[in-house]
Design a protein around this motif. Structure first.
Motif, PDB file in Angstrom:
ATOM      1  N   LEU A  42       0.827  -1.207   0.000  1.00 16.49           N
ATOM      2  CA  LEU A  42       0.000   0.000   0.000  1.00 16.49           C
ATOM      3  C   LEU A  42       0.862   1.258   0.000  1.00 16.49           C
ATOM      4  O   LEU A  42       0.507   2.266  -0.638  1.00 16.49           O
ATOM      5  CB  LEU A  42      -0.928  -0.005   1.217  1.00 16.49           C
ATOM      6  N   ASP A  43       1.970   1.219   0.702  1.00 14.99           N
ATOM      7  CA  ASP A  43       2.893   2.362   0.674  1.00 14.99           C
ATOM      8  C   ASP A  43       3.383   2.627  -0.740  1.00 14.99           C
ATOM      9  O   ASP A  43       3.476   3.787  -1.177  1.00 14.99           O
ATOM     10  CB  ASP A  43       4.086   2.089   1.600  1.00 14.99           C
ATOM     11  N   VAL A  44       3.719   1.561  -1.450  1.00 16.76           N
ATOM     12  CA  VAL A  44       4.179   1.738  -2.834  1.00 16.76           C
ATOM     13  C   VAL A  44       3.071   2.339  -3.692  1.00 16.76           C
ATOM     14  O   VAL A  44       3.294   3.268  -4.497  1.00 16.76           O
ATOM     15  CB  VAL A  44       4.651   0.386  -3.411  1.00 16.76           C
ATOM     16  N   GLY A  45       1.829   1.834  -3.534  1.00 19.83           N
ATOM     17  CA  GLY A  45       0.720   2.353  -4.342  1.00 19.83           C
ATOM     18  C   GLY A  45       0.401   3.803  -4.053  1.00 19.83           C
ATOM     19  O   GLY A  45       0.223   4.617  -4.980  1.00 19.83           O
ATOM     20  N   PHE A  46       0.357   4.171  -2.775  1.00 18.90           N
ATOM     21  CA  PHE A  46       0.028   5.559  -2.434  1.00 18.90           C
ATOM     22  C   PHE A  46       1.178   6.499  -2.785  1.00 18.90           C
ATOM     23  O   PHE A  46       0.947   7.677  -3.111  1.00 18.90           O
ATOM     24  CB  PHE A  46      -0.314   5.661  -0.952  1.00 18.90           C
ATOM     25  N   ALA A  47       2.414   6.021  -2.721  1.00 20.23           N
ATOM     26  CA  ALA A  47       3.532   6.847  -3.162  1.00 20.23           C
ATOM     27  C   ALA A  47       3.456   7.097  -4.662  1.00 20.23           C
ATOM     28  O   ALA A  47       3.751   8.208  -5.144  1.00 20.23           O
ATOM     29  CB  ALA A  47       4.855   6.175  -2.796  1.00 20.23           C
ATOM     30  N   LEU A  90      -0.788   7.818   2.391  1.00 22.88           N
ATOM     31  CA  LEU A  90       0.579   7.338   2.576  1.00 22.88           C
ATOM     32  C   LEU A  90       1.024   7.493   4.026  1.00 22.88           C
ATOM     33  O   LEU A  90       1.681   6.601   4.592  1.00 22.88           O
ATOM     34  CB  LEU A  90       1.523   8.100   1.641  1.00 22.88           C
ATOM     35  N   ILE A  91       0.667   8.601   4.652  1.00 20.18           N
ATOM     36  CA  ILE A  91       1.043   8.809   6.055  1.00 20.18           C
ATOM     37  C   ILE A  91       0.362   7.779   6.952  1.00 20.18           C
ATOM     38  O   ILE A  91       0.990   7.211   7.866  1.00 20.18           O
ATOM     39  CB  ILE A  91       0.689  10.248   6.487  1.00 20.18           C
ATOM     40  N   LEU A  92      -0.929   7.498   6.700  1.00 17.98           N
ATOM     41  CA  LEU A  92      -1.646   6.514   7.521  1.00 17.98           C
ATOM     42  C   LEU A  92      -1.036   5.115   7.379  1.00 17.98           C
ATOM     43  O   LEU A  92      -0.822   4.414   8.377  1.00 17.98           O
ATOM     44  CB  LEU A  92      -3.130   6.496   7.130  1.00 17.98           C
ATOM     45  N   THR A  93      -0.798   4.699   6.155  1.00 18.35           N
ATOM     46  CA  THR A  93      -0.227   3.359   5.958  1.00 18.35           C
ATOM     47  C   THR A  93       1.198   3.275   6.480  1.00 18.35           C
ATOM     48  O   THR A  93       1.619   2.218   6.978  1.00 18.35           O
ATOM     49  CB  THR A  93      -0.253   2.992   4.471  1.00 18.35           C
ATOM     50  N   MET A  94       1.946   4.360   6.409  1.00 16.98           N
ATOM     51  CA  MET A  94       3.311   4.338   6.941  1.00 16.98           C
ATOM     52  C   MET A  94       3.309   4.217   8.460  1.00 16.98           C
ATOM     53  O   MET A  94       4.176   3.536   9.027  1.00 16.98           O
ATOM     54  CB  MET A  94       4.068   5.600   6.510  1.00 16.98           C
ATOM     55  N   LEU A  95       2.343   4.843   9.127  1.00 17.74           N
ATOM     56  CA  LEU A  95       2.247   4.672  10.584  1.00 17.74           C
ATOM     57  C   LEU A  95       1.956   3.223  10.941  1.00 17.74           C
ATOM     58  O   LEU A  95       2.559   2.649  11.866  1.00 17.74           O
ATOM     59  CB  LEU A  95       1.165   5.593  11.145  1.00 17.74           C
ATOM     60  N   GLY A  96       1.013   2.614  10.232  1.00 13.53           N
ATOM     61  CA  GLY A  96       0.743   1.206  10.480  1.00 13.53           C
ATOM     62  C   GLY A  96       1.923   0.320  10.116  1.00 13.53           C
ATOM     63  O   GLY A  96       2.217  -0.675  10.796  1.00 13.53           O
ATOM     64  N   THR A  97       2.660   0.698   9.061  1.00 15.15           N
ATOM     65  CA  THR A  97       3.835  -0.078   8.652  1.00 15.15           C
ATOM     66  C   THR A  97       4.912  -0.043   9.725  1.00 15.15           C
ATOM     67  O   THR A  97       5.562  -1.061  10.003  1.00 15.15           O
ATOM     68  CB  THR A  97       4.393   0.471   7.327  1.00 15.15           C
ATOM     69  N   VAL A  99       4.542   0.300  12.996  1.00 20.84           N
ATOM     70  CA  VAL A  99       4.167  -0.522  14.148  1.00 20.84           C
ATOM     71  C   VAL A  99       4.333  -2.008  13.840  1.00 20.84           C
ATOM     72  O   VAL A  99       4.938  -2.770  14.611  1.00 20.84           O
ATOM     73  CB  VAL A  99       2.721  -0.204  14.574  1.00 20.84           C
ATOM     74  N   VAL A 100       3.806  -2.439  12.702  1.00 20.98           N
ATOM     75  CA  VAL A 100       3.882  -3.856  12.355  1.00 20.98           C
ATOM     76  C   VAL A 100       5.330  -4.255  12.068  1.00 20.98           C
ATOM     77  O   VAL A 100       5.753  -5.370  12.425  1.00 20.98           O
ATOM     78  CB  VAL A 100       2.972  -4.161  11.146  1.00 20.98           C
ATOM     79  N   PHE A 101       6.090  -3.360  11.448  1.00 21.05           N
ATOM     80  CA  PHE A 101       7.478  -3.703  11.136  1.00 21.05           C
ATOM     81  C   PHE A 101       8.293  -3.922  12.403  1.00 21.05           C
ATOM     82  O   PHE A 101       9.126  -4.829  12.456  1.00 21.05           O
ATOM     83  CB  PHE A 101       8.118  -2.603  10.292  1.00 21.05           C
ATOM     84  N   MET A 102       8.075  -3.103  13.429  1.00 26.52           N
ATOM     85  CA  MET A 102       8.824  -3.290  14.669  1.00 26.52           C
ATOM     86  C   MET A 102       8.481  -4.623  15.324  1.00 26.52           C
ATOM     87  O   MET A 102       9.368  -5.313  15.841  1.00 26.52           O
ATOM     88  CB  MET A 102       8.549  -2.141  15.631  1.00 26.52           C
ATOM     89  N   CYS A 103       7.198  -5.003  15.291  1.00 29.29           N
ATOM     90  CA  CYS A 103       6.824  -6.311  15.845  1.00 29.29           C
ATOM     91  C   CYS A 103       7.461  -7.442  15.044  1.00 29.29           C
ATOM     92  O   CYS A 103       7.992  -8.404  15.620  1.00 29.29           O
ATOM     93  CB  CYS A 103       5.301  -6.453  15.857  1.00 29.29           C
ATOM     94  N   TRP A 104       7.399  -7.343  13.729  1.00 29.36           N
ATOM     95  CA  TRP A 104       8.014  -8.379  12.891  1.00 29.36           C
ATOM     96  C   TRP A 104       9.529  -8.398  13.071  1.00 29.36           C
ATOM     97  O   TRP A 104      10.148  -9.471  13.130  1.00 29.36           O
ATOM     98  CB  TRP A 104       7.674  -8.121  11.435  1.00 29.36           C
ATOM     99  N   PHE A 105      10.124  -7.232  13.165  1.00 37.64           N
ATOM    100  CA  PHE A 105      11.583  -7.132  13.282  1.00 37.64           C
ATOM    101  C   PHE A 105      12.054  -7.799  14.571  1.00 37.64           C
ATOM    102  O   PHE A 105      13.059  -8.524  14.579  1.00 37.64           O
ATOM    103  CB  PHE A 105      11.979  -5.660  13.247  1.00 37.64           C
ATOM    104  N   TRP A 106      11.342  -7.548  15.665  1.00 34.71           N
ATOM    105  CA  TRP A 106      11.727  -8.173  16.936  1.00 34.71           C
ATOM    106  C   TRP A 106      11.557  -9.691  16.875  1.00 34.71           C
ATOM    107  O   TRP A 106      12.410 -10.440  17.361  1.00 34.71           O
ATOM    108  CB  TRP A 106      10.884  -7.596  18.069  1.00 34.71           C
TER     109      TRP A 106
END
Length: 363
Positions: A42-47, A90-97, A99-106
């Protein structure tokens, strides 16, 4: 997951002893990876949507600067609306990205520690804490991402360098840092539009802001696409390893299944045991026979010289008398010279022994 301290399978002290937490396997990394991939898409699409709106706005701004009457005001409003919608989503999806990325990264870093214990440069906690340190967040997450890739691929690609963090990691992080720096340029250009005085100056400032966005948004889209490749590579491999039980001392580990060993010093703690023991460097042969508390027994090889002779018992009722040691004679050329003999000559110098005629007593 069973304990790994002093395990009987390896016969070698594991890198985790009493008081150390053995990392647990997280099976939810696949779900997090799927959600993260959707958000990044979604980030790619909105960008891309924002980039199209900025390109339209740029052409309209050129017409306004050259001939204000040649541009339809309704088109200008539509372009602004398209840019706002793209940027807002893009800002909304990046905020969600985030949060989820930090959980996945850990979760991914925790799994990597279970696959290759004690091999990471930084601990698991830095996968989250490293993002909140100013300026250091340009480097620390990259180091952790390299540890994630390295631990995940431990033993999976024996034909590649085990210390490599992956080309996809480097390209993704380089594009991320580039996007981060370009956003500073967008913020600076936006400040100039707010401080502009007069319509002409405002249009010029808006044109600079549009040009900065036309560079930053495509780079952000490329960074998100590379992040999808990185996330999918790690998620797919970890999902497969979790299903096989291929972690340290796991039921599907290579040592437990009797499969070919992994590279020495990589994959299972500090090194996987090799059947038959580790290869040892050749030892130099000593020119002397080995030391022994007992007298050596002949015959001796030609290159060996015995340091002492065996003691034998004397034959007969009495042993031969021992001779006193004799001092060696000094060679003539090294003999010290003989001392010269001297004779003492007695001289009588007493003037009062006999009267002398040349002495006259005082009157």
């Amino acid at each position: 997951m069973p304990g790994v301290y002093g395990t009987h399978q390896y016969g070698y002290p594991a890198p985790y002893g009493p008081g150390h937490r053995v990392p647990a396997i997280r099976t939810s990394v696949a779900g997090l990876g799927t959600a993260l991939t959707i958000l990044l898409g979604l980030d790619v699409g909105f960008a891309a949507l924002g980039t199209a709106g900025l390109a339209w706005r740029s052409s309209l701004l050129d017409g306004l600067l050259d001939d204000p009457g040649s541009v339809d005001p309704h088109s200008v409003d539509l372009s602004d609306t398209l840019v706002r919608i793209g940027d807002g989503l893009l800002i909304l999806t990046m905020l969600g990205t985030v949060v989820v990325f930090m959980c996945w990264f850990w979760a991914a870093r925790n799994n990597a520690e279970a696959y290759a214990p004690n091999r990471g440069t930084m601990s698991v906690g830095w996968s989250i804490g490293g993002w909140f340190i100013p300026f250091a967040n340009w480097v620390i997450p990259c180091i952790v991402a390299r540890d994630v890739y390295r631990g995940t691929m431990a033993g999976r690609r024996p034909d590649r360098n085990p210390d490599s963090g992956g080309f996809i990691t480097g390209w993704w992080w380089a594009s991320f840092v580039g996007t981060y720096l370009l956003m500073f340029g967008v913020s600076s250009a936006n400040t100039k539009t707010q401080d502009a005085v007069g319509p002409t100056e405002y249009l010029k400032a808006m044109r600079s802001l549009t040009d900065a966005g036309l560079i930053a948004l495509p780079v952000l889209a490329v960074s998100a696409g590379l992040a999808i490749c990185y996330v999918q590579t790690v998620t797919k491999t970890q999902k497969q390893r979790n299903a096989e039980g291929d972690w340290y001392d796991g039921p599907g580990s290579r040592a437990a299944q009797g499969l070919p060993p992994m590279a020495q010093g990589y994959g299972y703690g500090y090194g996987m045991p090799i059947p038959g023991g580790y290869p040892m460097p050749p030892q130099a042969q000593s020119p002397y026979p080995p030391e022994s508390p007992y007298p050596p027994q002949g015959p001796y090889p030609p290159q060996y010289q015995p340091r002492y002779q065996p003691v034998t018992q004397a034959q007969g009722p009495a042993s031969a008398p021992q001779q006193e040691p004799v001092q060696d004679a000094v060679p003539p050329q090294y003999a010290p010279p003989a001392a010269e003999t001297q004779t003492a000559e007695v001289v009588d110098d007493d003037p009062f022994a006999t009267p002398r005629e040349d002495l006259t007593p005082p009157a």
